[in-house]
Motif scaffolding. Sequence first.
Motif, PDB file in Angstrom:
ATOM      1  N   ASN A 416       0.830  -1.212   0.000  1.00 33.49           N
ATOM      2  CA  ASN A 416       0.000   0.000   0.000  1.00 33.49           C
ATOM      3  C   ASN A 416       0.861   1.257   0.000  1.00 33.49           C
ATOM      4  O   ASN A 416       0.540   2.245  -0.674  1.00 33.49           O
ATOM      5  CB  ASN A 416      -0.943   0.000   1.207  1.00 33.49           C
ATOM      6  N   ASP A 417       1.962   1.240   0.749  1.00 32.49           N
ATOM      7  CA  ASP A 417       2.865   2.386   0.753  1.00 32.49           C
ATOM      8  C   ASP A 417       3.509   2.580  -0.622  1.00 32.49           C
ATOM      9  O   ASP A 417       3.655   3.718  -1.095  1.00 32.49           O
ATOM     10  CB  ASP A 417       3.953   2.201   1.808  1.00 32.49           C
ATOM     11  N   LEU A 418       3.904   1.487  -1.250  1.00 32.26           N
ATOM     12  CA  LEU A 418       4.509   1.576  -2.578  1.00 32.26           C
ATOM     13  C   LEU A 418       3.513   2.131  -3.590  1.00 32.26           C
ATOM     14  O   LEU A 418       3.860   2.981  -4.429  1.00 32.26           O
ATOM     15  CB  LEU A 418       5.007   0.203  -3.022  1.00 32.26           C
ATOM     16  N   ILE A 419       2.279   1.657  -3.523  1.00 36.10           N
ATOM     17  CA  ILE A 419       1.246   2.141  -4.449  1.00 36.10           C
ATOM     18  C   ILE A 419       1.036   3.646  -4.275  1.00 36.10           C
ATOM     19  O   ILE A 419       0.959   4.398  -5.259  1.00 36.10           O
ATOM     20  CB  ILE A 419      -0.065   1.364  -4.235  1.00 36.10           C
ATOM     21  N   LYS A 420       0.970   4.111  -3.034  1.00 32.42           N
ATOM     22  CA  LYS A 420       0.744   5.536  -2.787  1.00 32.42           C
ATOM     23  C   LYS A 420       1.900   6.376  -3.330  1.00 32.42           C
ATOM     24  O   LYS A 420       1.681   7.463  -3.885  1.00 32.42           O
ATOM     25  CB  LYS A 420       0.555   5.780  -1.291  1.00 32.42           C
ATOM     26  N   LEU A 421       3.127   5.899  -3.171  1.00 29.25           N
ATOM     27  CA  LEU A 421       4.268   6.625  -3.713  1.00 29.25           C
ATOM     28  C   LEU A 421       4.190   6.730  -5.233  1.00 29.25           C
ATOM     29  O   LEU A 421       4.385   7.800  -5.817  1.00 29.25           O
ATOM     30  CB  LEU A 421       5.579   5.943  -3.318  1.00 29.25           C
ATOM     31  N   ASN A 422       3.915   5.610  -5.879  1.00 29.65           N
ATOM     32  CA  ASN A 422       3.889   5.607  -7.337  1.00 29.65           C
ATOM     33  C   ASN A 422       2.704   6.396  -7.886  1.00 29.65           C
ATOM     34  O   ASN A 422       2.802   7.004  -8.954  1.00 29.65           O
ATOM     35  CB  ASN A 422       3.890   4.165  -7.851  1.00 29.65           C
ATOM     36  N   GLN A 423       1.590   6.386  -7.194  1.00 31.58           N
ATOM     37  CA  GLN A 423       0.455   7.205  -7.612  1.00 31.58           C
ATOM     38  C   GLN A 423       0.820   8.682  -7.645  1.00 31.58           C
ATOM     39  O   GLN A 423       0.247   9.448  -8.417  1.00 31.58           O
ATOM     40  CB  GLN A 423      -0.739   6.975  -6.674  1.00 31.58           C
ATOM     41  N   ARG A 424       1.779   9.079  -6.805  1.00 30.95           N
ATOM     42  CA  ARG A 424       2.185  10.486  -6.737  1.00 30.95           C
ATOM     43  C   ARG A 424       3.399  10.775  -7.617  1.00 30.95           C
ATOM     44  O   ARG A 424       4.008  11.834  -7.518  1.00 30.95           O
ATOM     45  CB  ARG A 424       2.477  10.884  -5.287  1.00 30.95           C
ATOM     46  N   GLY A 425       3.770   9.804  -8.491  1.00 28.66           N
ATOM     47  CA  GLY A 425       4.850  10.036  -9.435  1.00 28.66           C
ATOM     48  C   GLY A 425       6.239   9.802  -8.887  1.00 28.66           C
ATOM     49  O   GLY A 425       7.231  10.152  -9.529  1.00 28.66           O
ATOM     50  N   LEU A 426       6.373   9.172  -7.715  1.00 29.78           N
ATOM     51  CA  LEU A 426       7.652   8.754  -7.157  1.00 29.78           C
ATOM     52  C   LEU A 426       7.831   7.291  -7.540  1.00 29.78           C
ATOM     53  O   LEU A 426       7.201   6.402  -6.965  1.00 29.78           O
ATOM     54  CB  LEU A 426       7.660   8.954  -5.640  1.00 29.78           C
ATOM     55  N   LEU A 427       8.649   7.037  -8.554  1.00 31.19           N
ATOM     56  CA  LEU A 427       8.678   5.744  -9.238  1.00 31.19           C
ATOM     57  C   LEU A 427       9.659   4.796  -8.564  1.00 31.19           C
ATOM     58  O   LEU A 427      10.881   4.959  -8.661  1.00 31.19           O
ATOM     59  CB  LEU A 427       9.058   5.959 -10.707  1.00 31.19           C
ATOM     60  N   THR A 428       9.143   3.796  -7.863  1.00 32.70           N
ATOM     61  CA  THR A 428       9.982   2.873  -7.098  1.00 32.70           C
ATOM     62  C   THR A 428      10.392   1.691  -7.966  1.00 32.70           C
ATOM     63  O   THR A 428       9.551   1.047  -8.593  1.00 32.70           O
ATOM     64  CB  THR A 428       9.239   2.368  -5.848  1.00 32.70           C
ATOM     65  N   ILE A 429      11.687   1.383  -7.985  1.00 30.68           N
ATOM     66  CA  ILE A 429      12.166   0.263  -8.796  1.00 30.68           C
ATOM     67  C   ILE A 429      12.770  -0.855  -7.950  1.00 30.68           C
ATOM     68  O   ILE A 429      13.123  -1.907  -8.483  1.00 30.68           O
ATOM     69  CB  ILE A 429      13.187   0.726  -9.861  1.00 30.68           C
TER      70      ILE A 429
END
Length: 622
Positions: A416-429
């Motif tokens: 859920n934390d990863l999804i929230k970050l990516n929804q805001r354009g912070l792209l986690t790899i």
Amino acid sequence: MHINEMLAEAERTGQPSFSFEYFPPKTAQGVQNLYDRMERMYDFGPKFIDITWGAGGRIAELTCDMVVQAQAYFGLETCMHLTCTDMGEEKINDALRRAYKAGCTNILALRGDPPREKEQWVAADGKFRYAKDLVAHIRKTYGNHFDIGVAGYPEGCDDNKDEDSLLDHLKEKVDLGATFIVTQMFYDADNFVRWVGKVRERGITIPIVPGIMPIATYASFLRRANHMNCKVPEQWMTALEPIKNDDAAVREVGKTLVAELCRKIMAAGIVHLHFYTMNLAQATRMVLEELDWMPTTTRPRKQALPWKQSLALGRREEDVRPIFWRNRNKSYVSRTQDWDEFPNGRWGDSRSPAFGELDAYGIGLTGTNESNRKKWGEPKSVKDIASLFVRYMENDLPSLPWSEAPLTIESNSIKNDLIKLNQRGLLTINSQPAVDGVKSTHPIYGWGPSNGYVYQKAYLELLVTPELFPEILRRIEANPDLSYYAVTRSGQFLTNTPSEGPNAVTWGVFPGKEIVQPTIVEHISFLAWKDEAYRLGMDWAHCHDANSPSRILIEKIMNEWYLVNIVNNDFREPRSIFELFDGLSVQDIDVPVKTPIHESNGIDKESNGVSTVNGSGTVSAA
């Protein structure tokens, strides 16, 4: 590890074990697809795999290549078939040398079938006429390095149906150095048990591994049974004949029949089964599920380290890796295969002049441009790209350019934390959750010997727009528990780490052992990973036509955004690494993107103006 040792362990523990056979495909795409399937089937938990031998030419070369891939990159203990067919001494020695260099320690020595254009089998140079000659040569040349398997025929072979004669030949092969037997496929359990008794009466005591062929379709089942002259029990035909035109029903009934065959074999004292997969996963998986042998969350596949260990020569003792290649195992093994320190069995300093160049190992993006556009679409905004990352986090996409496999179950606690970050354009790899001392037998986080405890620091690697980077940096510097590396494609590098030494992000504490630290963050390796990470992004950009909005957008991200990794060194605190980004969002920032002007003559020219990717995710003229 020798197959004999694996079988002895299964007998000692009473735990059933199994292995898979694969064959070299005919096309390059078939080879790549098989590698992907082999890697997925690794998670089924086979003790070993074997690769059949293609006599002569490209297919023989491919067998050797597949052994290298399986051992080095997938961590699969591999047995290589080797036949006398069309093979003189020079070719046989070359194949054995390649198997040895790959770290392979098991060979299945066979006579082989005659080439299709020949009616009878003829030795290539007069020296290797029978499998026993091959067994003797391997044992003489390599001593005990290789465990040597040979074929057994419970129902006779195509050119010899005399059981006593075949048993005589089997005894000769064993006397010359064979150490285990793999049988031809069969479906008659009672006859197999009878045959095992005959083998033992001859004084043959080495392990016998029965060959099992799962049922995928009625037509393939019948074709293979007829080709091998297998006796099919009457009740099998009675069960399968009425549903022969319904493939799904055939697999359902087939899994029950084959599983019952396996149970009868195991009841007779056999400890290991060998599945002829025909390079397919579903039918084999269904049989394993019917037997309740598949790993589950409560009964996971046991692993010695938290990453897939290479079994290549010189790497079996490797017990430390940088976390950056967590999702790209093959790339890491390829690029580090010549590091000076590996002869000593330890991960070493990547300052070694042998550290691999990118182009030398083909680490770029796989798949055709068309297939990658189909997989990831044609994003025209940061919001579109963020949506792809979110789909990956939600297991709706099987891969991203930086992650070759689906998101692991380990990430569920932070999904859920990863999804929230990516929804805001912070792209986690890349990421891992914090773990504060769970048992080493834990079904998700556990690794290593029993009765130990494992730990993890929260780790996050992401692509960050230059507009957000200064604020993120300010927040990191305000928290003494956080350490970071950051870099741009052009090489602008920043860090708050006090030295270039490694920072352990995974470790385990076990009875009677030193603390094991198998996963680290390290300065020089991060810079090596930086080149690869940006290369993958540029490869993705080049899947799109020049001057297309997608190519311009992705290239801009690669050229201007930061690659940042962050470690929370307080492993007891699982969430502060995500709280670092509270209130930050790329959607609040206009990201300049140049767009082409399409003139009537069909030639693209860049405008002097600028377009923006705005919060709605659309491209508009400035």
